[in-house]
Scaffold this motif. Structure first.
Motif, PDB file in Angstrom:
ATOM      1  N   LEU A  60       0.864  -1.177   0.000  1.00 33.09           N
ATOM      2  CA  LEU A  60       0.000   0.000   0.000  1.00 33.09           C
ATOM      3  C   LEU A  60       0.903   1.229   0.000  1.00 33.09           C
ATOM      4  CD1 LEU A  60      -3.039   0.859   0.346  1.00 33.09           C
ATOM      5  CD2 LEU A  60      -2.578   0.951   2.799  1.00 33.09           C
ATOM      6  N   VAL A  75      -3.751   7.699  -0.107  1.00 30.71           N
ATOM      7  CA  VAL A  75      -3.296   6.494  -0.797  1.00 30.71           C
ATOM      8  C   VAL A  75      -2.715   6.890  -2.154  1.00 30.71           C
ATOM      9  CG1 VAL A  75      -4.030   4.294  -1.803  1.00 30.71           C
ATOM     10  CG2 VAL A  75      -4.987   5.051   0.384  1.00 30.71           C
ATOM     11  N   ASP A  78      -2.582   1.635  -4.592  1.00 30.67           N
ATOM     12  CA  ASP A  78      -3.511   0.760  -3.880  1.00 30.67           C
ATOM     13  C   ASP A  78      -3.059  -0.703  -3.907  1.00 30.67           C
ATOM     14  OD1 ASP A  78      -5.707   0.023  -2.419  1.00 30.67           O
ATOM     15  OD2 ASP A  78      -7.143   1.106  -3.677  1.00 30.67           O
TER      16      ASP A  78
END
Ligand code: 5GP
Ligand code: MG
Length: 192
Positions: A60, A75, A78
């Motif tokens: 991540l 983020v 992903d």
């Protein structure tokens, strides 16, 4: 630079964490180790080989920044696979104020996994107060407040490839980025 944690010490502790994780997750179903890019790459690579269970691995990408409401993280890369119904173990390099871990934890939590736990290599004194934001189940080392690099951790993008965790001197911190060669911490023959 001053070596805070040598290769052998890191290897010993990672083996202990791996054994503990193996015991805790044995017979519980799918386990996914999720490393936070990029700081956790060394720790993740070593830890995954110390876990003696069938394990998936994912990553991540998160970027922390100072937002309107204090520190925030978003983020940037992903997960590749979904984690629905799986046991997720978030693997992070260092816990300070907890912003990064809390953001990653919240992001994983909303994907309907069977569970989410957190494993950090290093915890700074401030990190002891962050359990309300995210429960941290595994901690490699409790360290002081000083800025560390190496074993995945960077300063201005550099030093990640040092095999030890080191503390930079004031001069090294100011000189970083000037092109000086810091590929190896000097005077260490700390072989696992
Ligand atoms: P937190 O979000 O818990 O306040 O801080 C964690 C993040 O800050 C880590 O993911 C790391 O990127 C950075 N960080 C905190 N302390 C250090 C340190 O001593 N060295 C390095 N290289 N990064 C740190
Ligand atoms: Mg980080």
């Amino acid at each position: 630079m001053k070596v805070l944690l040598g290769r052998a010490e890191i290897a010993r502790r990672v083996a202990e964490l791996g054994a503990q994780i193996t015991r805790d997750y044995e017979g519980r179903g799918d386990l996914v180790l999720v490393g936070v890019l990029r700081g956790a790459v060394c720790f993740l690579a070593d830890l995954m080989r110390a876990v003696e269970l069938p394990t998936r691995v994912d990553m991540l990408g998160l970027r922390s920044y100072e937002g309107m409401t204090g520190s925030e993280a978003r983020v940037t890369a992903d997960l590749v696979d979904d984690v629905v119904g799986k046991h997720v173990l978030l693997v992070e390099d260092i816990l300070e104020r907890g912003t990064t871990v809390a953001a990653a934890f919240a992001c994983l939590r909303e994907r309907a996994p069977a569970s989410v736990e957190v494993c950090v290599l290093l915890r700074k004194p401030e990190g002891l107060r962050t359990t309300v934001l995210a429960p941290v189940r595994y901690v490699g080392f409790d360290i002081g407040p000083e800025f560390v690099v190496g074993y995945g951790l960077d300063y201005e993008g550099r030093y990640r490839n040092l095999p030890e965790v080191v503390v930079l001197t004031e001069e090294e911190l100011t000189a970083a980025g000037s092109g000086a060669d810091h590929r190896r911490a000097s005077g260490t023959e700390d072989t696992p």
